[in-house]
Scaffold this motif. Structure first.
Motif, PDB file in Angstrom:
ATOM      1  N   ARG A   1       4.191  -7.859  -1.484  1.00 39.40           N
ATOM      2  CA  ARG A   1       5.429  -8.432  -1.995  1.00 39.40           C
ATOM      3  C   ARG A   1       5.431  -8.419  -3.528  1.00 39.40           C
ATOM      4  O   ARG A   1       4.447  -8.786  -4.176  1.00 39.40           O
ATOM      5  N   GLY A   2       6.544  -7.979  -4.132  1.00 37.50           N
ATOM      6  CA  GLY A   2       6.692  -8.008  -5.581  1.00 37.50           C
ATOM      7  C   GLY A   2       5.965  -6.894  -6.311  1.00 37.50           C
ATOM      8  O   GLY A   2       5.813  -6.964  -7.536  1.00 37.50           O
ATOM      9  N   THR A   3       5.520  -5.848  -5.579  1.00 35.19           N
ATOM     10  CA  THR A   3       4.786  -4.751  -6.204  1.00 35.19           C
ATOM     11  C   THR A   3       5.359  -3.405  -5.760  1.00 35.19           C
ATOM     12  O   THR A   3       6.127  -3.323  -4.795  1.00 35.19           O
ATOM     13  N   VAL A   4       4.951  -2.352  -6.462  1.00 36.81           N
ATOM     14  CA  VAL A   4       5.264  -0.985  -6.052  1.00 36.81           C
ATOM     15  C   VAL A   4       3.955  -0.198  -6.035  1.00 36.81           C
ATOM     16  O   VAL A   4       3.035  -0.487  -6.800  1.00 36.81           O
ATOM     17  N   LEU A   5       3.879   0.790  -5.163  1.00 36.95           N
ATOM     18  CA  LEU A   5       2.704   1.656  -5.060  1.00 36.95           C
ATOM     19  C   LEU A   5       3.074   3.024  -5.614  1.00 36.95           C
ATOM     20  O   LEU A   5       4.058   3.625  -5.179  1.00 36.95           O
ATOM     21  N   ARG A   6       2.293   3.509  -6.565  1.00 33.52           N
ATOM     22  CA  ARG A   6       2.586   4.806  -7.185  1.00 33.52           C
ATOM     23  C   ARG A   6       1.327   5.682  -7.143  1.00 33.52           C
ATOM     24  O   ARG A   6       0.235   5.239  -7.516  1.00 33.52           O
ATOM     25  N   PRO A   7       1.457   6.945  -6.687  1.00 31.57           N
ATOM     26  CA  PRO A   7       0.302   7.852  -6.694  1.00 31.57           C
ATOM     27  C   PRO A   7      -0.122   8.172  -8.123  1.00 31.57           C
ATOM     28  O   PRO A   7       0.702   8.202  -9.037  1.00 31.57           O
ATOM     29  N   LEU A   8      -1.416   8.410  -8.316  1.00 31.50           N
ATOM     30  CA  LEU A   8      -1.945   8.799  -9.616  1.00 31.50           C
ATOM     31  C   LEU A   8      -2.017  10.326  -9.704  1.00 31.50           C
ATOM     32  O   LEU A   8      -2.368  10.996  -8.724  1.00 31.50           O
ATOM     33  N   VAL A   9      -1.697  10.862 -10.873  1.00 36.02           N
ATOM     34  CA  VAL A   9      -1.685  12.315 -11.077  1.00 36.02           C
ATOM     35  C   VAL A   9      -2.281  12.660 -12.438  1.00 36.02           C
ATOM     36  O   VAL A   9      -2.529  11.793 -13.270  1.00 36.02           O
ATOM     37  N   ASP A  10      -2.491  13.963 -12.621  1.00 35.02           N
ATOM     38  CA  ASP A  10      -2.961  14.517 -13.914  1.00 35.02           C
ATOM     39  C   ASP A  10      -4.256  13.885 -14.416  1.00 35.02           C
ATOM     40  O   ASP A  10      -4.265  13.308 -15.508  1.00 35.02           O
ATOM     41  N   PRO A  11      -5.372  14.012 -13.710  1.00 30.39           N
ATOM     42  CA  PRO A  11      -5.571  14.675 -12.412  1.00 30.39           C
ATOM     43  C   PRO A  11      -5.265  13.737 -11.246  1.00 30.39           C
ATOM     44  O   PRO A  11      -4.969  12.559 -11.450  1.00 30.39           O
ATOM     45  N   VAL A  12      -5.366  14.283 -10.035  1.00 33.97           N
ATOM     46  CA  VAL A  12      -5.215  13.468  -8.830  1.00 33.97           C
ATOM     47  C   VAL A  12      -6.596  12.932  -8.446  1.00 33.97           C
ATOM     48  O   VAL A  12      -7.452  13.687  -7.977  1.00 33.97           O
ATOM     49  N   PRO A  13      -6.872  11.639  -8.658  1.00 34.40           N
ATOM     50  CA  PRO A  13      -8.182  11.098  -8.272  1.00 34.40           C
ATOM     51  C   PRO A  13      -8.284  11.046  -6.740  1.00 34.40           C
ATOM     52  O   PRO A  13      -7.319  10.700  -6.059  1.00 34.40           O
ATOM     53  N   LEU A  14      -9.452  11.395  -6.231  1.00 34.67           N
ATOM     54  CA  LEU A  14      -9.667  11.436  -4.784  1.00 34.67           C
ATOM     55  C   LEU A  14     -10.762  10.448  -4.392  1.00 34.67           C
ATOM     56  O   LEU A  14     -11.818  10.392  -5.023  1.00 34.67           O
ATOM     57  N   SER A  15     -10.494   9.696  -3.350  1.00 33.34           N
ATOM     58  CA  SER A  15     -11.484   8.775  -2.799  1.00 33.34           C
ATOM     59  C   SER A  15     -12.151   9.449  -1.605  1.00 33.34           C
ATOM     60  O   SER A  15     -11.496   9.747  -0.613  1.00 33.34           O
ATOM     61  N   PRO A  16     -13.464   9.745  -1.689  1.00 29.77           N
ATOM     62  CA  PRO A  16     -14.143  10.420  -0.578  1.00 29.77           C
ATOM     63  C   PRO A  16     -14.421   9.461   0.569  1.00 29.77           C
ATOM     64  O   PRO A  16     -15.095   8.448   0.381  1.00 29.77           O
ATOM     65  N   VAL A  17     -13.896   9.777   1.742  1.00 33.25           N
ATOM     66  CA  VAL A  17     -14.052   8.904   2.909  1.00 33.25           C
ATOM     67  C   VAL A  17     -14.932   9.608   3.940  1.00 33.25           C
ATOM     68  O   VAL A  17     -14.641  10.732   4.350  1.00 33.25           O
ATOM     69  N   SER A  18     -15.991   8.937   4.349  1.00 30.79           N
ATOM     70  CA  SER A  18     -16.866   9.431   5.409  1.00 30.79           C
ATOM     71  C   SER A  18     -16.887   8.443   6.565  1.00 30.79           C
ATOM     72  O   SER A  18     -16.654   7.241   6.380  1.00 30.79           O
TER      73      SER A  18
ATOM     74  N   ASN B   1      -2.693  -7.880 -12.896  1.00 32.67           N
ATOM     75  CA  ASN B   1      -3.424  -6.636 -13.152  1.00 32.67           C
ATOM     76  C   ASN B   1      -2.953  -5.545 -12.198  1.00 32.67           C
ATOM     77  O   ASN B   1      -2.778  -5.805 -11.002  1.00 32.67           O
ATOM     78  N   PRO B   2      -2.754  -4.321 -12.672  1.00 32.81           N
ATOM     79  CA  PRO B   2      -2.593  -3.200 -11.735  1.00 32.81           C
ATOM     80  C   PRO B   2      -3.828  -3.133 -10.836  1.00 32.81           C
ATOM     81  O   PRO B   2      -4.933  -3.518 -11.243  1.00 32.81           O
ATOM     82  N   ILE B   3      -3.653  -2.636  -9.634  1.00 29.97           N
ATOM     83  CA  ILE B   3      -4.733  -2.564  -8.651  1.00 29.97           C
ATOM     84  C   ILE B   3      -4.976  -1.107  -8.289  1.00 29.97           C
ATOM     85  O   ILE B   3      -4.039  -0.394  -7.913  1.00 29.97           O
ATOM     86  N   LEU B   4      -6.211  -0.652  -8.397  1.00 25.98           N
ATOM     87  CA  LEU B   4      -6.552   0.696  -7.957  1.00 25.98           C
ATOM     88  C   LEU B   4      -6.591   0.708  -6.436  1.00 25.98           C
ATOM     89  O   LEU B   4      -7.225  -0.145  -5.808  1.00 25.98           O
ATOM     90  N   ALA B   5      -5.903   1.693  -5.830  1.00 27.10           N
ATOM     91  CA  ALA B   5      -5.781   1.740  -4.376  1.00 27.10           C
ATOM     92  C   ALA B   5      -5.757   3.197  -3.925  1.00 27.10           C
ATOM     93  O   ALA B   5      -6.073   4.103  -4.692  1.00 27.10           O
ATOM     94  N   VAL B   6      -5.383   3.421  -2.661  1.00 24.78           N
ATOM     95  CA  VAL B   6      -5.161   4.765  -2.134  1.00 24.78           C
ATOM     96  C   VAL B   6      -3.710   4.850  -1.682  1.00 24.78           C
ATOM     97  O   VAL B   6      -3.023   3.829  -1.558  1.00 24.78           O
ATOM     98  N   VAL B   7      -3.242   6.084  -1.432  1.00 21.91           N
ATOM     99  CA  VAL B   7      -1.814   6.264  -1.153  1.00 21.91           C
ATOM    100  C   VAL B   7      -1.366   5.542   0.114  1.00 21.91           C
ATOM    101  O   VAL B   7      -0.186   5.246   0.277  1.00 21.91           O
ATOM    102  N   GLY B   8      -2.283   5.239   1.028  1.00 18.72           N
ATOM    103  CA  GLY B   8      -1.905   4.543   2.253  1.00 18.72           C
ATOM    104  C   GLY B   8      -2.059   3.038   2.182  1.00 18.72           C
ATOM    105  O   GLY B   8      -1.989   2.362   3.210  1.00 18.72           O
ATOM    106  N   PHE B   9      -2.237   2.498   0.974  1.00 21.90           N
ATOM    107  CA  PHE B   9      -2.436   1.056   0.826  1.00 21.90           C
ATOM    108  C   PHE B   9      -1.193   0.306   1.311  1.00 21.90           C
ATOM    109  O   PHE B   9      -0.064   0.706   1.024  1.00 21.90           O
ATOM    110  N   PRO B  10      -1.361  -0.795   2.062  1.00 20.39           N
ATOM    111  CA  PRO B  10      -0.192  -1.521   2.602  1.00 20.39           C
ATOM    112  C   PRO B  10       0.636  -2.182   1.504  1.00 20.39           C
ATOM    113  O   PRO B  10       0.124  -2.556   0.452  1.00 20.39           O
ATOM    114  N   ALA B  11       1.919  -2.302   1.759  1.00 23.20           N
ATOM    115  CA  ALA B  11       2.852  -2.880   0.792  1.00 23.20           C
ATOM    116  C   ALA B  11       2.513  -4.345   0.521  1.00 23.20           C
ATOM    117  O   ALA B  11       2.083  -5.082   1.412  1.00 23.20           O
TER     118      ALA B  11
END
Length: 323
Positions: free
Chosen positions: A257-274, A245-255
């Protein structure tokens, strides 16, 4: 001046900063907080004391008679608190949850806080999600955590406080041979027909699963069914490799093995961090942590939302109320 039975020391610190600077912008910079938040704290103190403390005009800020009278008392109260913390503040470390070991946002804040308060022990913990950490904070077994405050159960939220830190762009982790893996960025609509894992079945990350559900709604993107909780990075990677399964993550998610991390666009989903903590928390290391969060957030522009950014309305109102 009719004083209430209890006063938040933070309000007195806000008052003293303005009283000494006689300038809200300079006082806010000194405390590493937004000017709006500083003004809100001063107004709250005035309401609680039922007294006007400052005369504000477009050209200057001056103390009223009640404000002048409060200055020496406020200094004594805060000095007493500082003395108490100096005597007992190192009796235990401040326990700071980073969610997971490679959480870039939280790690940067913690690293800077340790620089600001090297004499304090700020010890990292890894609860894997704010929902899990929130229960630990309320129970007093954890002091501070990071995550999506609006996604918590209201019964927990009323016992916690938060300081917005970042709108973190979201991404997707794909098997390296996935049909979308060759793209530099993945349009959200390109995930239509996919089933994406977003922490389903993990009771410690329910705020993240809820964010995914809101994001995927009406887009034809499925949420992966609950899985047994995988403990540890190795076991998590094994399960993800098995399900593919693809995994929903954030742009700083650690690498992984055997996967690639790609940013989401159109729109750019934002995770609010407090930065989230138990109400009433007092610890000298906590002050440094809040200062570090405000400092880095302002320097990096972490709370500026892109024009094409997506975030649930509930999160916007809750974040904006504290910015």
């Amino acid at each position: 001046m009719s004083a209430p039975r209890h006063l938040d020391p933070r309000l007195l610190r806000a008052f003293l900063a303005v009283a000494e600077e006689l300038h809200f912008t300079r006082a806010a910079a000194r405390l590493y907080v937004a000017q709006q938040a500083l003004s809100r704290d001063v107004r709250r103190l005035e309401r609680e004391l039922r007294a006007e403390l400052f005369v504000r005009t477009t050209r200057q800020v001056t103390l009223t008679a009640d404000g002048e009278r409060l200055v020496p008392s406020a200094r004594r109260v805060l000095q007493a608190q500082d003395d108490l913390l100096a005597a007992f503040g190192q009796a235990r470390p401040l326990l700071v949850d980073l969610n997971f070991p490679d959480q870039a946002t939280a790690r940067r804040v913690l690293r800077r806080a340790r620089e600001l308060a090297p004499e304090q022990e700020l010890m990292a913990r890894y609860e894997s999600g704010l929902a899990g950490a929130a229960g630990e904070m309320v129970a007093g077994r954890l002091d501070v955590s990071f995550g999506r405050f609006a996604g918590l159960d209201p019964a927990l939220r009323v016992r916690l406080a938060h300081q917005p830190v970042r709108y973190e762009p979201m991404a997707v982790v794909l098997p390296e041979d996935h049909r979308l893996a060759g793209l530099e960025a993945v349009p959200l609509d390109a995930l239509c027909g996919e089933t994406v894992y977003a922490g389903a079945g993990n009771p410690r990350t329910t705020e993240w699963t809820d964010l995914a559900r809101r994001l995927f709604e009406c887009r034809g993107i499925g949420l992966a069914a609950p899985l047994p909780l995988a403990v540890g990075d190795e076991e998590f990677q094994r399960i993800m490799a098995k399900t593919r399964n693809p995994i929903l993550a954030v742009v700083g998610f650690p690498a992984m093995r055997g996967t690639v991390l790609r940013p989401l666009v159109d729109p750019v989903p934002l995770s609010p961090v407090s930065l989230v903590w138990r109400k009433g928390l007092v610890h000298p290391g906590f002050d440094a942590l809040r200062q570090a969060a405000a400092e880095i957030s302002a320097a990096e522009g972490w709370l500026r939302r892109p024009a094409d950014g997506w975030i649930p309305a509930t999160d916007v109102s809750m974040m904006d109320a504290h910015i």
